[in-house]
Design a protein around this motif. Structure first.
Motif, PDB file in Angstrom:
ATOM      1  N   GLY A   1       0.830  -1.211   0.000  1.00 25.33           N
ATOM      2  CA  GLY A   1       0.000   0.000   0.000  1.00 25.33           C
ATOM      3  C   GLY A   1       0.849   1.238   0.000  1.00 25.33           C
ATOM      4  O   GLY A   1       1.772   1.372  -0.774  1.00 25.33           O
ATOM      5  N   GLY A   2       0.557   2.132   0.920  1.00 21.48           N
ATOM      6  CA  GLY A   2       1.285   3.394   0.981  1.00 21.48           C
ATOM      7  C   GLY A   2       0.350   4.578   0.818  1.00 21.48           C
ATOM      8  O   GLY A   2      -0.868   4.430   0.742  1.00 21.48           O
ATOM      9  N   LYS A   3       0.945   5.756   0.745  1.00 17.86           N
ATOM     10  CA  LYS A   3       0.152   6.975   0.648  1.00 17.86           C
ATOM     11  C   LYS A   3      -0.076   7.326  -0.821  1.00 17.86           C
ATOM     12  O   LYS A   3       0.849   7.764  -1.512  1.00 17.86           O
ATOM     13  CB  LYS A   3       0.860   8.120   1.380  1.00 17.86           C
ATOM     14  N   SER A   4      -1.295   7.118  -1.283  1.00 14.13           N
ATOM     15  CA  SER A   4      -1.641   7.403  -2.678  1.00 14.13           C
ATOM     16  C   SER A   4      -2.130   8.848  -2.804  1.00 14.13           C
ATOM     17  O   SER A   4      -3.204   9.199  -2.301  1.00 14.13           O
ATOM     18  CB  SER A   4      -2.722   6.435  -3.164  1.00 14.13           C
ATOM     19  N   PRO A   5      -1.367   9.709  -3.486  1.00 16.65           N
ATOM     20  CA  PRO A   5      -1.701  11.134  -3.533  1.00 16.65           C
ATOM     21  C   PRO A   5      -2.740  11.482  -4.595  1.00 16.65           C
ATOM     22  O   PRO A   5      -2.986  10.721  -5.535  1.00 16.65           O
ATOM     23  CB  PRO A   5      -0.355  11.780  -3.869  1.00 16.65           C
ATOM     24  N   VAL A   6      -3.320  12.654  -4.426  1.00 19.59           N
ATOM     25  CA  VAL A   6      -4.266  13.212  -5.401  1.00 19.59           C
ATOM     26  C   VAL A   6      -3.840  14.643  -5.703  1.00 19.59           C
ATOM     27  O   VAL A   6      -3.584  15.424  -4.784  1.00 19.59           O
ATOM     28  CB  VAL A   6      -5.710  13.246  -4.852  1.00 19.59           C
ATOM     29  N   TYR A   7      -3.769  14.964  -6.977  1.00 16.26           N
ATOM     30  CA  TYR A   7      -3.542  16.364  -7.366  1.00 16.26           C
ATOM     31  C   TYR A   7      -4.772  16.861  -8.113  1.00 16.26           C
ATOM     32  O   TYR A   7      -5.306  16.169  -8.991  1.00 16.26           O
ATOM     33  CB  TYR A   7      -2.312  16.501  -8.263  1.00 16.26           C
ATOM     34  N   LEU A   8      -5.242  18.058  -7.756  1.00 15.60           N
ATOM     35  CA  LEU A   8      -6.379  18.679  -8.433  1.00 15.60           C
ATOM     36  C   LEU A   8      -6.011  20.082  -8.883  1.00 15.60           C
ATOM     37  O   LEU A   8      -5.322  20.809  -8.163  1.00 15.60           O
ATOM     38  CB  LEU A   8      -7.598  18.785  -7.503  1.00 15.60           C
ATOM     39  N   ASP A   9      -6.485  20.469 -10.068  1.00 15.60           N
ATOM     40  CA  ASP A   9      -6.332  21.868 -10.480  1.00 15.60           C
ATOM     41  C   ASP A   9      -7.709  22.474 -10.749  1.00 15.60           C
ATOM     42  O   ASP A   9      -8.740  21.794 -10.637  1.00 15.60           O
ATOM     43  CB  ASP A   9      -5.373  22.002 -11.679  1.00 15.60           C
ATOM     44  N   ASP A  10      -7.744  23.756 -11.123  1.00 19.92           N
ATOM     45  CA  ASP A  10      -9.037  24.444 -11.240  1.00 19.92           C
ATOM     46  C   ASP A  10      -9.689  24.267 -12.607  1.00 19.92           C
ATOM     47  O   ASP A  10     -10.674  24.941 -12.912  1.00 19.92           O
ATOM     48  CB  ASP A  10      -8.884  25.930 -10.905  1.00 19.92           C
ATOM     49  N   SER A  11      -9.168  23.360 -13.438  1.00 21.80           N
ATOM     50  CA  SER A  11      -9.803  23.101 -14.730  1.00 21.80           C
ATOM     51  C   SER A  11     -10.918  22.072 -14.622  1.00 21.80           C
ATOM     52  O   SER A  11     -11.666  21.843 -15.580  1.00 21.80           O
ATOM     53  CB  SER A  11      -8.754  22.601 -15.740  1.00 21.80           C
ATOM     54  N   ILE A  12     -11.059  21.437 -13.458  1.00 22.57           N
ATOM     55  CA  ILE A  12     -11.977  20.313 -13.321  1.00 22.57           C
ATOM     56  C   ILE A  12     -13.421  20.779 -13.110  1.00 22.57           C
ATOM     57  O   ILE A  12     -13.687  21.929 -12.771  1.00 22.57           O
ATOM     58  CB  ILE A  12     -11.573  19.421 -12.125  1.00 22.57           C
ATOM     59  N   ASN A  13     -14.333  19.840 -13.279  1.00 21.90           N
ATOM     60  CA  ASN A  13     -15.722  20.023 -12.870  1.00 21.90           C
ATOM     61  C   ASN A  13     -15.778  19.630 -11.391  1.00 21.90           C
ATOM     62  O   ASN A  13     -15.706  18.450 -11.054  1.00 21.90           O
ATOM     63  CB  ASN A  13     -16.637  19.128 -13.721  1.00 21.90           C
TER      64      ASN A  13
END
Length: 501
Positions: free
Chosen positions: A214-226
């Protein structure tokens, strides 16, 4: 299980494998059919056992445990006859007239150590792959999901061959003793810490193993998304099984600007999912036990809780919780969360996010939420992870054409679909040479006495060239070479005056 008793079970499985019954493809298909029938006939029992152990909603138990397994078996049954066929390979010029192929054969007796968080799927899906590849199996379900483990121990002998397939139970001490035995393959799903112990045990006998960690699965978000859609997909992936999923999004990376939009959107989505009071929702699971409950409470002490934070020790309930102003040095960023906590770390942009990801152990999966193709490619090409899922979470596991597994400390090896069959199959290289005159002439320069001319000739002959024909066309090449050789011989005989009729 006592050591002596386990040794008897292991010997029983070894004897069954030596008998050769599992190498029969029709036998394997019969076992897969029985396996499928077991899941169908006992679907409600399996789902109920999982719910008792983990407090999972019924839909999660059915879809992520039973239906996942049924789909796995369907895949194996549909493809097994093609997968077991010898696989032709490329050849060099010297062996062009010979036969080369890869023979897939079972390892022997496989030891599978299941995990508690998806006790049906993570125990029985590897077993399905091992059966399809022709192995005998000893399965040890996790002692932390006892109802499910006991049910599997009861059901499997009723449906599967009792000589070839066995279920054993026990705690950590018994597992340590079991791992002292010699197996032909070990498959473990669980924590990195225990995975290292399993690997050490396997190394003593040079036993190959797969470690699904396992481990720490990251998420990146930017402002182009819905934001509305992204939050639904993100929170669904985070909160199934109360966040106790090895590929669940672990922490969020985004800019301050995105965070301002994200927190209200997350709050709105949580209300849509679980109502005003998530505690009374039937669709939200519970933390496994008191130990994990207290560990998660400790992780909540740093940063500022902006959503959730409520908890109830008597029911092991922790509300979906979002925490901002989290530092990389905080405890919540030092270990896999494995619970319904979602910390946010703000960054200047994708470059800083990538630097943070690369400063940690390689994750099992990476989630990127963006509509910008250049940003997506930047994360795919500049980070290392077991998998990447763009604009969703966990859904990539539903595609059995994609391998599932980690890299570095998030795991060794992969499975799902054909990758399960490959994992439990030894690929034996085979060359079958013939005694044709042309074939011998092509390679006779290898024999003593050696000479510079022979050496030069052999180097030219062995030089790697582009493979112009696919492997299955080698027989056509053999035929054409044979015809050419026959024509050349006839021409030589004709001009030498020999009557060859």
């Amino acid at each position: 299980m006592a050591t002596a008793e386990f040794s008897k079970v292991l010997q029983k499985a070894r004897n069954a494998f030596k008998g050769g019954i599992t190498k029969n493809v029709d036998f394997r298909i019969q076992q897969l059919n029985n396996f499928y029938r077991m899941c169908v006939e006992n679907e409600q029992q399996l789902a109920a056992a999982v719910t008792q152990d983990l407090g999972k909603p019924t839909q999660e138990s059915i879809l992520f445990e039973v239906e996942f397994l049924l789909n796995d078996i369907r895949c194996m049954k549909q493809n097994i006859r093609n997968w077991v066929k010898p696989e032709p390979t490329e050849k060099n010029f010297i062996t062009l007239l010979d036969e080369t192929f890869i023979q897939k054969e079972p390892y022997g007796v496989v030891f599978i150590l299941g995990a508690w968080n998806y006790p049906v799927q993570l125990s029985l899906s590897p077993m399905v792959g091992a059966i399809t590849a022709g192995n005998c199996v000893i399965l040890k379900p996790s002692e932390l999901s006892p109802k499910t483990a006991d049910l599997m121990k009861t059901l499997l002998p009723k449906y599967l061959d009792k000589e070839c397939y066995h279920v054993v139970t026990g705690g950590p001490d018994e597992t340590v003793e079991m791992l002292k035995e010699e197996f032909d393959y070990i498959f473990y799903t669980g924590s990195t810490r225990v995975g290292q112990l399993v690997r050490d045990a396997a190394n003593k006998h040079l036993t190959p193993c797969t470690l699904e960690l396992g481990g720490k699965s990251p998420v990146y978000l930017d402002d182009s998304i819905n934001f509305d859609v992204a939050c639904k997909r993100l929170l669904w992936g985070k909160l199934i099984n109360a966040g106790q999923t090895c590929v669940a999004p672990d922490y969020l990376l985004c800019t301050e600007k995105v965070q301002e939009k994200l927190i209200p959107a997350l709050k709105k989505t949580l209300k849509e999912f679980y109502g005003e009071n998530p505690k009374v929702s039937k669709d939200l699971g519970r933390v496994l036990n008191e130990k994990h409950f207290n560990r998660l409470l400790g992780l909540m002490k740093h940063g500022d809780t902006v959503i959730g934070g409520e908890h109830d020790e008597s029911t092991r309930y922790i509300a979906p919780t979002v925490i901002k102003n989290v530092k990389l040095s905080d405890p919540i960023m030092q270990e896999e969360i494995f619970g319904p906590l979602f910390p946010i770390v703000t960054v200047d942009g994708p470059e800083e996010a990538i630097d943070i990801i690369n400063s940690k152990d390689k994750p099992l999966t990476l989630n990127v939420y963006s509509k910008q193709h250049d940003v997506i490619r930047k994360f795919i090409e500049n980070t290392s992870s077991g998998s990447v899922c763009v604009n969703d979470s966990i859904v990539n596991l539903s595609i059995d054409a994609l391998p599932f597994g980690g890299v570095g400390k998030s795991g060794i090896g992969a499975y799902h679909g054909k990758y399960s069959f490959d994992t439990f199959s030894h690929k034996k290289a085979v060359l079958i040479r013939n005694y044709s005159m042309l074939g011998e002439k092509l390679g006779e320069a290898r024999y003593p006495p050696y000479s510079p001319a022979n050496q030069k000739y052999l180097r030219k002959l062995l030089k790697k060239r582009p493979n112009l024909l696919p492997p299955h066309m080698d027989y056509v090449a053999m035929f054409l070479l044979g015809v050419s050789f026959a024509v050349i011989v006839k021409v030589i005989l004709h001009f030498s005056g020999v009557n060859y009729f």
